[in-house]
Structures are given as C-alpha cells and as structure tokens.
Design an enzyme around this catalytic site. Structure first.
Site, PDB file in Angstrom:
ATOM      1  N   SER A 146     -25.735  84.608  90.935  1.00 40.06           N
ATOM      2  CA  SER A 146     -25.903  84.715  92.387  1.00 40.06           C
ATOM      3  C   SER A 146     -25.017  83.709  93.130  1.00 40.06           C
ATOM      4  CB  SER A 146     -27.376  84.551  92.774  1.00 40.06           C
ATOM      5  OG  SER A 146     -27.904  83.360  92.249  1.00 40.06           O
TER       6      SER A 146
ATOM      7  N   ASP B  47     -17.713  84.029  85.651  1.00 38.60           N
ATOM      8  CA  ASP B  47     -18.529  84.675  86.687  1.00 38.60           C
ATOM      9  C   ASP B  47     -17.683  85.084  87.888  1.00 38.60           C
ATOM     10  OD1 ASP B  47     -20.445  83.939  84.918  1.00 38.60           O
ATOM     11  OD2 ASP B  47     -21.308  82.341  86.146  1.00 38.60           O
TER      12      ASP B  47
ATOM     13  N   SER C 274     -29.428  84.541 106.731  1.00 39.96           N
ATOM     14  CA  SER C 274     -29.697  85.229 105.466  1.00 39.96           C
ATOM     15  C   SER C 274     -31.104  85.799 105.470  1.00 39.96           C
ATOM     16  CB  SER C 274     -29.553  84.234 104.315  1.00 39.96           C
ATOM     17  OG  SER C 274     -30.182  84.745 103.162  1.00 39.96           O
TER      18      SER C 274
ATOM     19  N   HIS D 138     -20.844  81.412  76.353  1.00 39.04           N
ATOM     20  CA  HIS D 138     -20.392  80.016  76.217  1.00 39.04           C
ATOM     21  C   HIS D 138     -19.010  79.952  75.575  1.00 39.04           C
ATOM     22  CE1 HIS D 138     -23.981  78.011  77.755  1.00 39.04           C
ATOM     23  NE2 HIS D 138     -24.617  79.060  77.275  1.00 39.04           N
TER      24      HIS D 138
ATOM     25  N   TYR E  76     -26.457  72.768  80.165  1.00 43.22           N
ATOM     26  CA  TYR E  76     -25.134  73.428  80.157  1.00 43.22           C
ATOM     27  C   TYR E  76     -24.043  72.377  79.963  1.00 43.22           C
ATOM     28  CZ  TYR E  76     -21.313  76.463  81.744  1.00 43.22           C
ATOM     29  OH  TYR E  76     -20.150  77.188  81.830  1.00 43.22           O
TER      30      TYR E  76
ATOM     31  N   ASP F 273     -16.206  80.873  77.812  1.00 43.31           N
ATOM     32  CA  ASP F 273     -15.174  80.761  78.864  1.00 43.31           C
ATOM     33  C   ASP F 273     -14.684  79.329  79.063  1.00 43.31           C
ATOM     34  OD1 ASP F 273     -17.498  79.920  80.181  1.00 43.31           O
ATOM     35  OD2 ASP F 273     -17.058  81.015  82.028  1.00 43.31           O
TER      36      ASP F 273
END
Ligand code: GLA
Length: 388
Positions: free
Chosen positions: A130, A176, A69, A36, A226, A38
C-alpha cells in the site's frame, strides 16, 4: 471497483466543483515468487493487482496540494508546491505524498497546485504494497510525464523507492515500486533487480487462479526484522567475498555456502540462492502452462522462507498449510516481506469457496484471527483510467 459517481460526490463535498477532474488508479501487487531477492540483485516475479488506490485530481492556481482520503476522514494534508516540505507525525500517511512532491520537485520539475481525493480498496499494512501504491499514485498525479513510457515509469519507481528509503526511512528494495509502475493486465513482471531489465510474462492460469489470503496479523516489528534480514544478507555476501568476488548474493552457488561460517547467515544465503533458481523455473513453468510445477515451486519457496529465511511465523504457516490441504489447491506461499501480512494460493476455480470456508475455519481455531480472502485480477500499472 469503486464507482466514480460516489468518488466524485466525495470530491465535491470536500472541494466544491469536480470540474476537470482526472481519475487515476494505482494498483497493489502480489509477488508470485522471488521473495527477499530484490535487495540481493536477483530476479523477482510480481504482478500488479486490481486492488489499489483511486485518486481524483484537479489542478488549481494556488501553490499547494490539498489531499483528502476516505480512510482518514477528519484529516487534511496540505503540501506547499514551492515552500519547505517536512515529514509530519500528526498525519503519517501524508508523509508519502510529502516525500514524493519534494523529490519530484528536487528533480527539477515544476509542480502544479491541485486538490486530490483518495479512496483505497487495498488493505493497509498487509504486505500488498500500500505504501508503494500511494507513492506511485502521487507521482503519476503530479508528474504525468513519468507515466509516458517504460523508461519514465522505471524512473518513477526509482524516485518513489528513494522517498521510501530516505524520507520515510524504510530500506525496501525496488520490487514493489517497479511492479506498480510497470504492471500489465493479465501478465506478471519478470524483473531483474540488478539492472532493472524486465519482461512481461502472460499469467495464463487456465482453470486456476491466485487467491490472496490475509492473515490479519498485526504487523509490528516488520521493519526491524526486514532490516535485520537485509544486513544478514550483506554479511553473508561479505563472507563469500573474502574468498571470491561476486557483486550480488544471488550470484553465489551452493558450493559457496562453505565460505560462510555462521550457520544463520548460511541459511539466509541458502534461501536466496535456491529462491533465485525457483524464480527462473517458475517463469519457465508458466510459459509452458505447467501449473503443477508452478505450484510445487510456490510450496518450496514457502518452506525455504520458513526454515532458512525465518520470516513466516505461526499465522502465515497455519494459513498456508490449511489452504494447501484443500483439494484443488496446488501450491501456496507467503508473499511480500512476511512476519504476517498475506499469502497466495494457486487454486482451482471450483475449490475457492471450499478453501475460504475450511481453511478460514482451521485458521481461526488455531490463531483466533479471522483471515480475509481476495479474489482479484491483475492490473495495468499506475495511470489515468476511464471513468468507472
Ligand atoms: C517488501 C519490500 C520489497 C521486497 C519484499 C520481500 O515488500 O518492500 O522490496 O524486499 O518485502 O521480497
């Protein structure tokens, strides 16, 4: 690792020939320390990992990108390379490729039509990035120039972050996407999120390794929590800025906490300030091979994320404590946004099996959930790989 024979067979099943197929790999990431941070303009210390998404890509002459996928066998995502592109709630996973195609096209690039087949070894919604992994895979597939050098890779990361912020609607920071774009095998990335300068630090752990531990807690509310933390950090910065001018919360010192009246905001700021100091010490400890010190810093990071930033929860705390009590584990902490997801343990190679069995059992008894453990290595950033 996924065998390219199997991937090719799947590709041919959907698209016919696999002639001229390129194989790409996009890694996930763990954050070693600097959580926490960035979106507060500080230093973070993540590493790209060998779990990730493989993509088989083949250009064709039609004006569309067709994506299949392995995780969504009955679905097909079609994206026009020239026409309108809108989010589609029927195939939410397709919104990442949709956004990336749109933003790369809007940046002035011509996009070639192609078929793609995706297959993942990265657990979804587990805090191993992901989403960023998929975004960067699509970017590297449709705009290979964005992987040419570090500068282009940083551009790719920024573009993918914008897709996530604006097209998907998740207010993530840049960590990320940068880890995935700029990862380097056997290294961690010491990244300054204020100016995007970075260096690769050898991740030399000797007889130890970083074990990833997945709580398997269903991650609901992660986004709203978040965003709440993000806004709390902004408020804490605003309170300090009434007295003295700083640009980012990480520039504050302990003395500045007195300017924040609200005790909750003060605790959030305390985490950010102390975590920033730990990142610097962790990079130093790693350079000197002082793993015991690194382990202590991981423990202190978790304690601060638990008590000051309040993003852990019973599952992460239980798993981290259980791991920490195994002899041979010298540090452990949650990684990523928190509220479930994954933790990491710095553990001696000989103690890994014991940790998996015993910590897994204690965790299951206390939470009713079965943790998963991944012993993976570090990885280079997203790009074309030789056939595997
Ligand atoms: C998520 C976000 C990142 C970062 C971490 C917390 O992974 O996507 O940008 O804020 O949480 O460190």
């Amino acid at each position: 690792m996924h065998n390219s024979e199997i991937l090719r067979a799947q590709f041919e099943k959907h698209f016919g020939s696999s002639h001229n197929v390129r194989v790409l790999f996009s890694p996930g990431r763990v954050n070693i320390i600097g959580e926490h941070i960035d979106y507060n303009g500080g230093l973070v210390f993540p590493a790209a990992i060998s779990l990730g998404i493989y993509g088989l890509v083949q250009e064709h002459e039609r004006d569309e990108i067709v994506i299949r996928s392995a995780d969504f066998v009955d679905e097909e995502v079609r994206i026009s390379t020239k026409g309108d592109i809108m989010p589609d709630s029927k195939t939410p996973w397709g919104n990442y490729p949709r956004g990336v195609v749109l933003y790369i096209r809007n940046a002035g690039n011509t996009i070639h039509g192609m078929n793609m087949y995706l297959s993942s070894t990265l657990p979804k919604s587990s805090g191993l990035s992901s989403s960023a992994c998929l975004e960067c895979l699509i970017a590297a597939a449709i705009a290979p120039r964005l992987t040419e050098d570090d500068f282009s890779r940083a551009r790719m990361a920024l573009l993918c972050q914008r897709v996530e912020n604006e097209f998907i609607g998740v207010q993530c920071g840049i960590m990320d996407q940068m880890s995935i774009a700029l990862g380097k095998k056997n290294h961690a990335l010491l990244l300054n999120t204020a100016d995007l300068s970075f260096s690769h630090i050898p991740l030399d752990l000797g007889e130890h390794l970083i074990l990833i531990m997945n709580t398997k807690k269903p991650r609901n509310l992660v986004e709203s929590k978040y965003n709440e933390r993000l806004s709390e950090c902004r408020k804490a910065l605003a309170a300090i800025n009434k007295i003295k001018k700083i640009e980012h919360l990480v520039e504050a010192g302990e003395d500045d906490l007195q300017y924040i009246e609200d005790p909750v905001l003060s605790r959030r700021a305390r985490h950010v300030i102390s975590e920033q100091a730990r990142v610097i010490q962790a990079a130093e400890a790693l350079k000197k091979g002082n793993l015991v010190k690194l382990g202590h810093l991981l423990d202190a990071s978790h304690a601060s994320l638990k008590n000051n930033f309040e993003v852990t929860g019973i599952e992460l705390d239980t798993l981290v404590d259980a791991a920490r009590n195994i002899e041979g584990c010298i540090g452990a902490r949650m990684t990523g946004a928190g509220f479930g997801g994954c933790a990491i343990a710095l553990v001696h190679k000989n103690a890994v099996e014991k940790l998996i069995v015993h910590a897994g059992e204690i965790y299951r008894k206390k939470t009713g959930l079965r943790a998963e453990f991944y012993q993976c290595t570090t990885s280079d950033g997203v790009g074309i790989i030789p056939e595997v």
